[in-house]
Design a protein around this motif. Structure first.
Motif, mmCIF file in Angstrom:
data_model
loop_
_atom_site.group_PDB
_atom_site.id
_atom_site.type_symbol
_atom_site.label_atom_id
_atom_site.label_comp_id
_atom_site.label_asym_id
_atom_site.label_seq_id
_atom_site.Cartn_x
_atom_site.Cartn_y
_atom_site.Cartn_z
ATOM 1 N N GLU A 28 0.813 -1.219 0.000
ATOM 2 C CA GLU A 28 0.000 0.000 0.000
ATOM 3 C C GLU A 28 0.849 1.272 0.000
ATOM 4 O O GLU A 28 0.529 2.250 -0.674
ATOM 5 C CB GLU A 28 -0.929 -0.012 1.216
ATOM 6 N N ALA A 29 1.967 1.261 0.732
ATOM 7 C CA ALA A 29 2.838 2.440 0.790
ATOM 8 C C ALA A 29 3.447 2.735 -0.585
ATOM 9 O O ALA A 29 3.563 3.895 -0.994
ATOM 10 C CB ALA A 29 3.945 2.238 1.819
ATOM 11 N N GLU A 30 3.810 1.673 -1.306
ATOM 12 C CA GLU A 30 4.383 1.851 -2.655
ATOM 13 C C GLU A 30 3.331 2.378 -3.630
ATOM 14 O O GLU A 30 3.629 3.204 -4.485
ATOM 15 C CB GLU A 30 4.977 0.532 -3.162
ATOM 16 N N LEU A 31 2.098 1.912 -3.484
ATOM 17 C CA LEU A 31 1.009 2.393 -4.339
ATOM 18 C C LEU A 31 0.761 3.878 -4.091
ATOM 19 O O LEU A 31 0.590 4.650 -5.034
ATOM 20 C CB LEU A 31 -0.269 1.581 -4.085
ATOM 21 N N LYS A 32 0.774 4.274 -2.827
ATOM 22 C CA LYS A 32 0.590 5.698 -2.506
ATOM 23 C C LYS A 32 1.716 6.536 -3.094
ATOM 24 O O LYS A 32 1.491 7.640 -3.588
ATOM 25 C CB LYS A 32 0.507 5.890 -0.987
ATOM 26 N N LYS A 33 2.925 6.002 -3.043
ATOM 27 C CA LYS A 33 4.085 6.711 -3.604
ATOM 28 C C LYS A 33 3.910 6.889 -5.120
ATOM 29 O O LYS A 33 4.166 7.973 -5.661
ATOM 30 C CB LYS A 33 5.346 5.896 -3.292
ATOM 31 N N LEU A 34 3.460 5.830 -5.792
ATOM 32 C CA LEU A 34 3.231 5.892 -7.239
ATOM 33 C C LEU A 34 2.168 6.933 -7.569
ATOM 34 O O LEU A 34 2.372 7.782 -8.448
ATOM 35 C CB LEU A 34 2.801 4.516 -7.763
ATOM 36 N N ASN A 35 1.030 6.863 -6.869
ATOM 37 C CA ASN A 35 -0.061 7.794 -7.142
ATOM 38 C C ASN A 35 0.349 9.236 -6.886
ATOM 39 O O ASN A 35 0.020 10.136 -7.666
ATOM 40 C CB ASN A 35 -1.291 7.420 -6.314
ATOM 41 N N ALA A 36 1.074 9.471 -5.812
ATOM 42 C CA ALA A 36 1.530 10.833 -5.495
ATOM 43 C C ALA A 36 2.465 11.375 -6.574
ATOM 44 O O ALA A 36 2.436 12.565 -6.895
ATOM 45 C CB ALA A 36 2.221 10.857 -4.138
#
Length: 194
Positions: free
Chosen positions: A73-81
């Protein structure tokens, strides 16, 4: 008027969009803009420092990227940001141009609430559908397993436990025909409000 269409994976956003296009309305897709961005040099430039294992020879390896972000989830948030500002800038530009010639302009924005950009649209349509139907539909459409779809659902907001009372909720729960009629009814309501 800019209208965002959102909903979880497999909810029926594509069906709604096809209906709107058949009615002659311009419809844009944040996902399509995202794909074009990731497949181009600008996407590689943005993502290379954040996901070096997923960028090779100036190109993003989408499978390597997906394997990373859909299990963390943290990596997905990083990608989206990282991608979201460029995606939304392009989307708004396209919608502004279309709005010059058409009173209603639509955009499919799957991560609308996650990115907190719902306030940037005049109206929001939330497509709702039961989770089992979403899982079956998305797995069949994408050629993936139900478990992979459930992982993606887990990384989205919980549509069944979120208050959408400030927005238009369109339920995709009976027949395709009833769902498409509901889309037409919502368009008519907006046009009658002018």
């Amino acid at each position: 008027m800019k209208i965002a269409i959102t909903g979880g994976i497999g909810s029926g956003k594509t069906l709604a969009i096809e209906q709107l296009k058949s009615m002659g309305y311009p419809v844009f897709s944040a996902d399509e803009i995202s794909r074009n961005l990731v497949n181009g040099p600008k996407g590689a430039e943005i993502l290379s420092p954040l996901f070096p294992h997923a960028v090779k020879n100036g190109k993003v390896d989408r499978k390597a990227l997906a394997a990373t972000v859909f299990t963390d989830e943290a990596e997905l948030k990083k990608l989206n940001a990282a991608l979201h500002p460029a995606i939304m800038q392009d989307l708004y530009g396209q919608m502004n141009e279309a709005e010059k010639v058409c009173p209603l302009v639509f955009a499919e924005v799957p991560l609308l609430f996650e990115s907190q950009t719902e306030k940037d649209f005049d109206r929001v349509w939330v497509i709702m559908r039961g989770e089992e139907d979403r899982v079956n539909s998305a797995a069949q459409r994408d050629g993936t397993t139900q478990e992979e779809v459930r992982l993606r659902i887990k990384n989205q907001i919980d549509y069944s436990n979120t208050d959408f009372s400030a927005h238009t909720v369109i339920v995709n729960g009976e027949t395709k025909e009833k769902f498409l009629c509901r889309i037409q009814e919502e368009v008519a309501k907006i046009l009658n409000s002018f």
